[in-house]
Design a protein around this motif. Sequence first.
Motif, short mmCIF file in Angstrom:
data_model
loop_
_atom_site.label_atom_id
_atom_site.label_comp_id
_atom_site.label_asym_id
_atom_site.label_seq_id
_atom_site.Cartn_x
_atom_site.Cartn_y
_atom_site.Cartn_z
N THR A 299 -56.31 26.47 1.54
CA THR A 299 -55.81 27.54 0.66
C THR A 299 -54.41 28.01 1.07
OG1 THR A 299 -57.01 29.20 1.95
CG2 THR A 299 -58.11 28.34 -0.01
N GLY A 300 -54.18 28.18 2.36
CA GLY A 300 -52.86 28.61 2.82
C GLY A 300 -51.79 27.59 2.49
N GLY A 301 -52.11 26.33 2.66
CA GLY A 301 -51.17 25.26 2.33
C GLY A 301 -50.84 25.20 0.85
N LEU A 302 -51.87 25.43 0.00
CA LEU A 302 -51.64 25.44 -1.44
C LEU A 302 -50.75 26.62 -1.83
CD1 LEU A 302 -55.18 24.47 -2.77
CD2 LEU A 302 -53.09 23.10 -2.92
N VAL A 303 -51.03 27.79 -1.26
CA VAL A 303 -50.21 28.98 -1.55
C VAL A 303 -48.75 28.70 -1.21
CG1 VAL A 303 -49.73 31.36 -0.84
CG2 VAL A 303 -52.08 30.67 -1.35
N ARG A 304 -48.52 28.15 -0.02
CA ARG A 304 -47.14 27.86 0.41
C ARG A 304 -46.50 26.79 -0.46
NH1 ARG A 304 -49.78 28.76 5.18
NH2 ARG A 304 -50.19 26.54 5.54
N ALA A 305 -47.26 25.77 -0.82
CA ALA A 305 -46.70 24.67 -1.60
C ALA A 305 -46.35 25.11 -3.02
CB ALA A 305 -47.68 23.49 -1.64
N TYR A 306 -47.27 25.78 -3.69
CA TYR A 306 -46.99 26.23 -5.07
C TYR A 306 -45.90 27.30 -5.09
CZ TYR A 306 -50.68 23.58 -7.36
OH TYR A 306 -51.45 22.57 -7.88
N GLY A 307 -46.06 28.32 -4.23
CA GLY A 307 -45.06 29.38 -4.19
C GLY A 307 -43.70 28.88 -3.74
N GLY A 308 -43.69 28.00 -2.74
CA GLY A 308 -42.44 27.45 -2.23
C GLY A 308 -41.72 26.56 -3.23
N THR A 309 -42.49 25.75 -3.97
CA THR A 309 -41.89 24.89 -4.99
C THR A 309 -41.28 25.73 -6.10
OG1 THR A 309 -43.48 23.13 -4.48
CG2 THR A 309 -42.33 22.98 -6.59
N ALA A 310 -42.02 26.74 -6.57
CA ALA A 310 -41.50 27.63 -7.62
C ALA A 310 -40.26 28.37 -7.14
CB ALA A 310 -42.58 28.62 -8.05
N SER A 311 -40.32 28.89 -5.92
CA SER A 311 -39.20 29.65 -5.37
C SER A 311 -37.96 28.78 -5.22
CB SER A 311 -39.61 30.26 -4.02
OG SER A 311 -38.58 31.06 -3.52
N ALA A 312 -38.12 27.57 -4.71
CA ALA A 312 -36.98 26.66 -4.53
C ALA A 312 -36.36 26.32 -5.88
CB ALA A 312 -37.42 25.40 -3.80
N CYS A 313 -37.19 26.11 -6.88
CA CYS A 313 -36.69 25.82 -8.22
C CYS A 313 -35.87 27.00 -8.74
CB CYS A 313 -37.87 25.53 -9.16
SG CYS A 313 -37.38 25.13 -10.85
N LEU A 314 -36.43 28.20 -8.65
CA LEU A 314 -35.78 29.40 -9.19
C LEU A 314 -34.51 29.75 -8.42
CD1 LEU A 314 -38.99 31.52 -9.83
CD2 LEU A 314 -37.49 30.50 -11.58
N LEU B 83 -46.09 33.52 -9.58
CA LEU B 83 -45.66 34.83 -10.09
C LEU B 83 -44.93 35.62 -9.00
CD1 LEU B 83 -45.61 36.88 -12.42
CD2 LEU B 83 -47.81 37.73 -11.57
N GLN B 84 -45.40 35.53 -7.77
CA GLN B 84 -44.73 36.23 -6.67
C GLN B 84 -43.33 35.68 -6.44
OE1 GLN B 84 -47.78 35.72 -3.68
NE2 GLN B 84 -48.63 37.76 -4.07
N ALA B 85 -43.13 34.39 -6.67
CA ALA B 85 -41.78 33.81 -6.56
C ALA B 85 -40.87 34.39 -7.65
CB ALA B 85 -41.84 32.29 -6.67
N ILE B 86 -41.40 34.54 -8.85
CA ILE B 86 -40.64 35.13 -9.96
C ILE B 86 -40.26 36.57 -9.61
CG2 ILE B 86 -40.83 35.97 -12.36
CD1 ILE B 86 -42.68 33.49 -12.86
N ASP B 87 -41.25 37.35 -9.20
CA ASP B 87 -41.01 38.76 -8.89
C ASP B 87 -40.12 38.93 -7.66
OD1 ASP B 87 -42.53 39.43 -11.09
OD2 ASP B 87 -44.33 39.90 -9.93
#
Length: 194
Positions: free
Chosen positions: A100-115, A74-78
């Motif tokens: 947890t930090g790695g998961l945050v970066r991986a999920y957020g980074g993947t979404a952000s790169a896609c968008l 959601l933060q990548a979207i916003d």
Amino acid sequence: MFALTGIGRFEQEVKKSRFAAAAGPVGSEEEARLFIAAHGCADAGHNCWAYRVGDLHRFSDDGEPGGTAGRPILQAIDGLELDRVAVVVSRWFGGILLGTGGLVRAYGGTASACLRGMAREPILALATLSVTCAFAEEARIRAALAPIPHSQAEPEDFTPDGVRLRVTLPVDAVDAFARRITDATRGQAVVERG
């Protein structure tokens, strides 16, 4: 704010785990849920998602530790000022814990790169006006509307003396259009908001 113009995908590997994102435009909560169901991968360990449609937003960690997947998506979207969008990121575990930090970066980074790699267009705020005029003035009103991008006029109703048009145009063009119509018809046309 911006909207996506199509569906996009992005995939990356992070410490042997595979992350695949799919993002696309949606117009309602129901469309978002259908998009997520259609683009989640059944064989993935987790299908984490987020969507935003105006003020409505939802996200899911789908079994990942709380706050490590859905919220970063959601933060990548916003962060890219997107609206009317759904994103699902699927993960296949590769045997190495990311923390947890790695998961945050991986999920957020993947979404952000896609968008970031997707085509988008500005979302225009549109207003609807009702313009009542004599039949002879309708052509002038349509001519005044013609140079305004993203505008249109449709007959809404006929009156004994003329026509009522339903006019849709960008919010920032309303005042200038109303003045122009008043001048062009010498105050004979009635412009009402709503």
